[in-house]
Motif scaffolding. Structure first.
Motif: not given
Length: 319
Positions: A127-135, A253-255, A280-288, A292-293
């Motif tokens: 499961d991928v719950p979060i993504l990040e970036r270094h702009p 983050p490194m997996a 960081e951005i949290l990936l939250k599954p929508d209602a349907r 998630g990812v």
């Protein structure tokens, strides 16, 4: 608290990490002579010269390093930093059927038995719950002490393109977390004439090229958008490969997948301003959404992660 965005159920197949497949997101550092696959063309083979009195072969410019902190709102200078991340193996959950939407690879059937698949293959899910970036900086991960031939431990590189800012506003209730620099509307008389052709202040017939024109495509600023989850991708790498994320590239983050931790030396720039160094951005599954990812991880009897998409992959797609 990081910004969150709703996401659909989507399962991602694993690809082999190669310089060409990863070029959109950054660079892959590996010895071309020892790569376990031939490069697709000469564009991805660094130039080499003899060094150390003929006892070494020196490959030039094997990765692209960028410091874009001059674009940061704070204008605080950054310095090069080198840290170590000791990354433990990630927890995987058992494979189960899903009605996930197709990824950029199309509607791949992960649940159907493939005649070419090993009878001893193990299917699991990450499961991928979060993504990040270094702009404003590239970030290079260099694994230590991991043999290229080790099958029991590898690592996943999970990346996503950036959506246009207009599309991002429709996917979250808050503005994208990218500190875009303020652009003044008023310009001085000198600035106006400095942009004229020919320039009155130099002997050049045209203004100098933009600093971005000299950058590798993966180094150029990605803009304020959120991650494009429909085109998220997952690559598997071994101990012969290091990876550089382009500035602003959304990534997980490194997996680490396997039996033991991997020590990574990480090289980047930083200025100590939290939102300018890392977002960081949290990936939250929508209602349907069911889950998630998710990355679909299939391993053979030795524990080696199998490639299920891209060149050389054996997959069965729904038609």
């Amino acid at each position: 608290m990081p910004t969150s965005m709703p996401c659909p159920s989507i399962r991602i197949p694993v690809e082999q990490l190669t310089p060409s497949s990863f070029a959109q997101f950054g660079t892959v550092i590996e010895n071309p002579a020892h790569a376990n696959r031939p490069p697709p063309n000469n564009d991805f083979v660094p130039k080499s010269v003899s060094a150390n009195q003929g006892s070494a072969l020196k490959y030039l410019d094997v990765t692209h390093i960028a410091n874009l902190y001059n674009l940061a709102p704070s204008k605080k200078p950054a310095k090069a930093v080198m840290n170590m991340f000791v990354c433990a193996p990630r927890e995987l959950r058992p494979h189960e059927p899903s009605n996930s939407m197709p990824s950029s690879w199309g509607d791949i059937d992960f649940d159907d038995d493939d005649e070419s698949a090993s009878v001893n293959a193990q299917r699991e899910l990450f499961d991928v719950p979060i993504l990040e970036r270094h702009p404003f900086t590239t970030q290079t991960f260099i694994p230590m002490g991991l043999s290229p031939y080790e099958k029991h431990t590898q690592y996943l590189v999970i990346v996503a393109p950036t959506l246009p800012a207009s599309a991002s506003r429709r996917r979250t209730d808050r503005a994208p977390p990218y500190p875009t620099p303020h652009k003044p509307q008023r310009r001085s008389i000198k600035d106006v004439f400095a942009r004229a052709r020919p320039s009155p202040f130099t002997n050049e017939s045209a203004p100098p090229p933009s600093q971005f024109s000299r950058l590798h495509p993966s180094q150029k600023p990605k803009g304020p958008g959120l991650p494009d989850l429909k085109n998220i991708r997952a690559f598997v790498a071994d101990g012969s490969q290091a990876v550089t994320y382009g500035a602003g590239t959304w990534h997980a983050p490194m997996a680490v997948i396997g039996d033991r931790a991997i020590d990574f030396v990480v090289v980047q720039y930083a200025n100590g301003v939290d939102m300018e160094d890392c977002q960081e951005i949290l990936l939250k599954p929508d209602a349907r959404a069911e889950e998630g990812v998710v990355v679909s991880v299939e391993s053979d009897s030795s524990g080696k992660v199998l490639v299920k998409a891209g060149p050389g992959a054996a997959i069965k797609a729904k038609l």
